[in-house]
Write a protein that holds these residues in place. Structure first.
Motif, PDB file in Angstrom:
ATOM      1  N   SER A  88       0.800  -1.226   0.000  1.00  0.00           N
ATOM      2  CA  SER A  88       0.000   0.000   0.000  1.00  0.00           C
ATOM      3  C   SER A  88       0.835   1.282   0.000  1.00  0.00           C
ATOM      4  N   PHE A  89       1.871   1.352   0.798  1.00  0.00           N
ATOM      5  CA  PHE A  89       2.665   2.577   0.884  1.00  0.00           C
ATOM      6  C   PHE A  89       3.350   2.876  -0.448  1.00  0.00           C
ATOM      7  N   ARG A  90       3.974   1.851  -1.036  1.00  0.00           N
ATOM      8  CA  ARG A  90       4.664   2.036  -2.319  1.00  0.00           C
ATOM      9  C   ARG A  90       3.671   2.325  -3.446  1.00  0.00           C
ATOM     10  N   GLY A 106       2.519   5.937  -3.086  1.00  0.00           N
ATOM     11  CA  GLY A 106       3.584   6.854  -3.505  1.00  0.00           C
ATOM     12  C   GLY A 106       3.731   6.907  -5.008  1.00  0.00           C
ATOM     13  N   HIS A 107       3.660   5.742  -5.634  1.00  0.00           N
ATOM     14  CA  HIS A 107       3.832   5.702  -7.085  1.00  0.00           C
ATOM     15  C   HIS A 107       2.644   6.336  -7.808  1.00  0.00           C
ATOM     16  N   LEU A 108       1.428   5.962  -7.429  1.00  0.00           N
ATOM     17  CA  LEU A 108       0.244   6.442  -8.154  1.00  0.00           C
ATOM     18  C   LEU A 108      -0.073   7.910  -7.856  1.00  0.00           C
ATOM     19  N   ALA A 109      -0.176   8.269  -6.592  1.00  0.00           N
ATOM     20  CA  ALA A 109      -0.582   9.641  -6.249  1.00  0.00           C
ATOM     21  C   ALA A 109       0.467  10.653  -6.713  1.00  0.00           C
ATOM     22  N   PHE A 110       1.719  10.400  -6.356  1.00  0.00           N
ATOM     23  CA  PHE A 110       2.761  11.357  -6.709  1.00  0.00           C
ATOM     24  C   PHE A 110       3.096  11.290  -8.195  1.00  0.00           C
ATOM     25  N   GLY A 111       3.008  10.095  -8.790  1.00  0.00           N
ATOM     26  CA  GLY A 111       3.222   9.971 -10.233  1.00  0.00           C
ATOM     27  C   GLY A 111       2.165  10.712 -11.025  1.00  0.00           C
ATOM     28  N   GLY A 112       0.930  10.665 -10.554  1.00  0.00           N
ATOM     29  CA  GLY A 112      -0.143  11.405 -11.225  1.00  0.00           C
ATOM     30  C   GLY A 112       0.108  12.908 -11.200  1.00  0.00           C
ATOM     31  N   VAL A 113       0.546  13.413 -10.044  1.00  0.00           N
ATOM     32  CA  VAL A 113       0.863  14.842  -9.941  1.00  0.00           C
ATOM     33  C   VAL A 113       2.047  15.182 -10.851  1.00  0.00           C
ATOM     34  N   ALA A 114       3.065  14.317 -10.878  1.00  0.00           N
ATOM     35  CA  ALA A 114       4.227  14.558 -11.745  1.00  0.00           C
ATOM     36  C   ALA A 114       3.812  14.601 -13.212  1.00  0.00           C
ATOM     37  N   LEU A 115       2.938  13.700 -13.606  1.00  0.00           N
ATOM     38  CA  LEU A 115       2.486  13.656 -14.995  1.00  0.00           C
ATOM     39  C   LEU A 115       1.789  14.954 -15.386  1.00  0.00           C
ATOM     40  N   PHE A 116       0.953  15.453 -14.504  1.00  0.00           N
ATOM     41  CA  PHE A 116       0.233  16.694 -14.781  1.00  0.00           C
ATOM     42  C   PHE A 116       1.174  17.907 -14.723  1.00  0.00           C
ATOM     43  N   ALA A 117       1.994  17.978 -13.680  1.00  0.00           N
ATOM     44  CA  ALA A 117       2.905  19.117 -13.523  1.00  0.00           C
ATOM     45  C   ALA A 117       3.904  19.172 -14.678  1.00  0.00           C
ATOM     46  N   GLY A 118       4.411  18.022 -15.086  1.00  0.00           N
ATOM     47  CA  GLY A 118       5.367  17.987 -16.186  1.00  0.00           C
ATOM     48  C   GLY A 118       4.785  18.497 -17.488  1.00  0.00           C
ATOM     49  N   ALA A 119       3.523  18.161 -17.736  1.00  0.00           N
ATOM     50  CA  ALA A 119       2.871  18.640 -18.967  1.00  0.00           C
ATOM     51  C   ALA A 119       2.799  20.161 -18.985  1.00  0.00           C
ATOM     52  N   VAL A 155       9.764  17.840  -9.611  1.00  0.00           N
ATOM     53  CA  VAL A 155      10.945  17.140  -9.111  1.00  0.00           C
ATOM     54  C   VAL A 155      10.612  16.364  -7.840  1.00  0.00           C
ATOM     55  N   LEU A 156       9.943  16.998  -6.899  1.00  0.00           N
ATOM     56  CA  LEU A 156       9.621  16.312  -5.639  1.00  0.00           C
ATOM     57  C   LEU A 156       8.700  15.117  -5.859  1.00  0.00           C
ATOM     58  N   THR A 157       7.717  15.269  -6.729  1.00  0.00           N
ATOM     59  CA  THR A 157       6.793  14.151  -6.962  1.00  0.00           C
ATOM     60  C   THR A 157       7.464  13.023  -7.739  1.00  0.00           C
ATOM     61  N   VAL A 158       8.398  13.351  -8.639  1.00  0.00           N
ATOM     62  CA  VAL A 158       9.150  12.303  -9.336  1.00  0.00           C
ATOM     63  C   VAL A 158      10.021  11.546  -8.335  1.00  0.00           C
ATOM     64  N   LEU A 159      10.643  12.258  -7.412  1.00  0.00           N
ATOM     65  CA  LEU A 159      11.486  11.581  -6.423  1.00  0.00           C
ATOM     66  C   LEU A 159      10.681  10.568  -5.608  1.00  0.00           C
ATOM     67  N   VAL A 160       9.473  10.943  -5.205  1.00  0.00           N
ATOM     68  CA  VAL A 160       8.637  10.011  -4.437  1.00  0.00           C
ATOM     69  C   VAL A 160       8.121   8.889  -5.331  1.00  0.00           C
ATOM     70  N   SER A 161       7.554   9.241  -6.478  1.00  0.00           N
ATOM     71  CA  SER A 161       6.973   8.236  -7.362  1.00  0.00           C
ATOM     72  C   SER A 161       8.034   7.311  -7.939  1.00  0.00           C
ATOM     73  N   GLY A 162       9.157   7.880  -8.367  1.00  0.00           N
ATOM     74  CA  GLY A 162      10.222   7.072  -8.946  1.00  0.00           C
ATOM     75  C   GLY A 162      10.841   6.125  -7.926  1.00  0.00           C
ATOM     76  N   ALA A 200      10.745   2.130  -8.146  1.00  0.00           N
ATOM     77  CA  ALA A 200      11.941   1.289  -8.046  1.00  0.00           C
ATOM     78  C   ALA A 200      11.740   0.193  -6.997  1.00  0.00           C
ATOM     79  N   MET A 201      11.012   0.505  -5.941  1.00  0.00           N
ATOM     80  CA  MET A 201      10.738  -0.494  -4.904  1.00  0.00           C
ATOM     81  C   MET A 201       9.670  -1.499  -5.354  1.00  0.00           C
ATOM     82  N   LEU A 202       8.772  -1.092  -6.228  1.00  0.00           N
ATOM     83  CA  LEU A 202       7.738  -1.991  -6.750  1.00  0.00           C
ATOM     84  C   LEU A 202       8.257  -2.887  -7.873  1.00  0.00           C
ATOM     85  N   ALA A 203       9.234  -2.416  -8.632  1.00  0.00           N
ATOM     86  CA  ALA A 203       9.691  -3.130  -9.829  1.00  0.00           C
ATOM     87  C   ALA A 203      10.093  -4.586  -9.584  1.00  0.00           C
ATOM     88  N   PRO A 204      10.826  -4.892  -8.535  1.00  0.00           N
ATOM     89  CA  PRO A 204      11.244  -6.290  -8.357  1.00  0.00           C
ATOM     90  C   PRO A 204      10.098  -7.273  -8.105  1.00  0.00           C
TER      91      PRO A 204
END
Length: 191
Positions: free
Chosen positions: A34-36, A39-52, A75-82, A86-90
């Motif tokens: 749940s924590f990972r 972090g990936h979905l919520a912060f990744g969603g913000v990064a996707l929007f902010a980056g655009a 940058v901050l949301t990529v750091l959390v989401s990324g 990375a922790m979810l990938a394995p």
């Protein structure tokens, strides 16, 4: 790009914040990690929007303070989401091929974003722009993944065959196109 990014961002943020609206895959992900996942979905969603938003020349030139603020959010949301990615990938679905594909995506997304931040702090704005193009091309993997999944289904490819390939296809072509754009534009690539 902005419309698709906004739709995927809305999906990711909604999946993170509204448990009743999650699909079965996201339900399973939250049940196990749940924590990972958050972090990936919520912060990744913000990064996707902010980056655009950051690609708006009007914003960069007419409202530079807003551009800088949104850039910090990116940058901050990529750091959390990324980091979460990375922790979810394995443990991602799709076996070792998918683990490495998503792991490389996470590490490159983090690396290109940090490079963009470092170069802007040094006042190297043209180099910063190149790194941001790369970073956002990797961020757009969230969009291309969601384009490839239904296309693979329409093509009749079994999920267990297509998903490991999509773990790479969602970002490698994006990065190739970004490099092609950088080389073909007035912004010189890094030497």
């Amino acid at each position: 790009m902005t419309v698709l990014s906004s739709l995927v961002a809305a999906y990711a943020i909604t999946s993170a914040l509204a448990p009743g609206l999650r699909g079965s895959f996201v339900i399973d992900l939250f049940a196990a990690k749940s924590f990972r996942a958050f972090g990936h979905l919520a912060f990744g969603g913000v990064a996707l929007f902010a980056g655009a938003l950051q690609f708006s020349a009007r914003l960069r030139f007419e409202r530079p303070a807003v551009h800088r603020s949104v850039g910090k959010i990116y940058v901050l949301t990529v750091l959390v989401s990324g980091t979460s990615a990375a922790m979810l990938a394995p443990t991602s679905t799709g076996g070792v091929t998918a683990h490495f594909g998503f792991g490389m995506l996470a590490l490159l997304w983090l690396g290109t974003t940090v490079a963009a931040w470092v170069t802007v702090r040094r006042g190297e704005y043209d180099v910063h722009r190149v790194w941001m193009i790369r970073s956002y091309a990797l961020c757009l993997a969230a969009v291309t993944l969601r384009l490839y999944l239904p296309l693979a289904g329409i093509a009749g490819l079994p999920f267990e065959v297509s998903y490991p390939a999509i773990a790479w296809l969602c970002w490698v072509p994006n990065l190739v196109v970004a490099e092609w754009f950088v080389v073909g534009s007035s912004v010189a690539p890094l030497e």
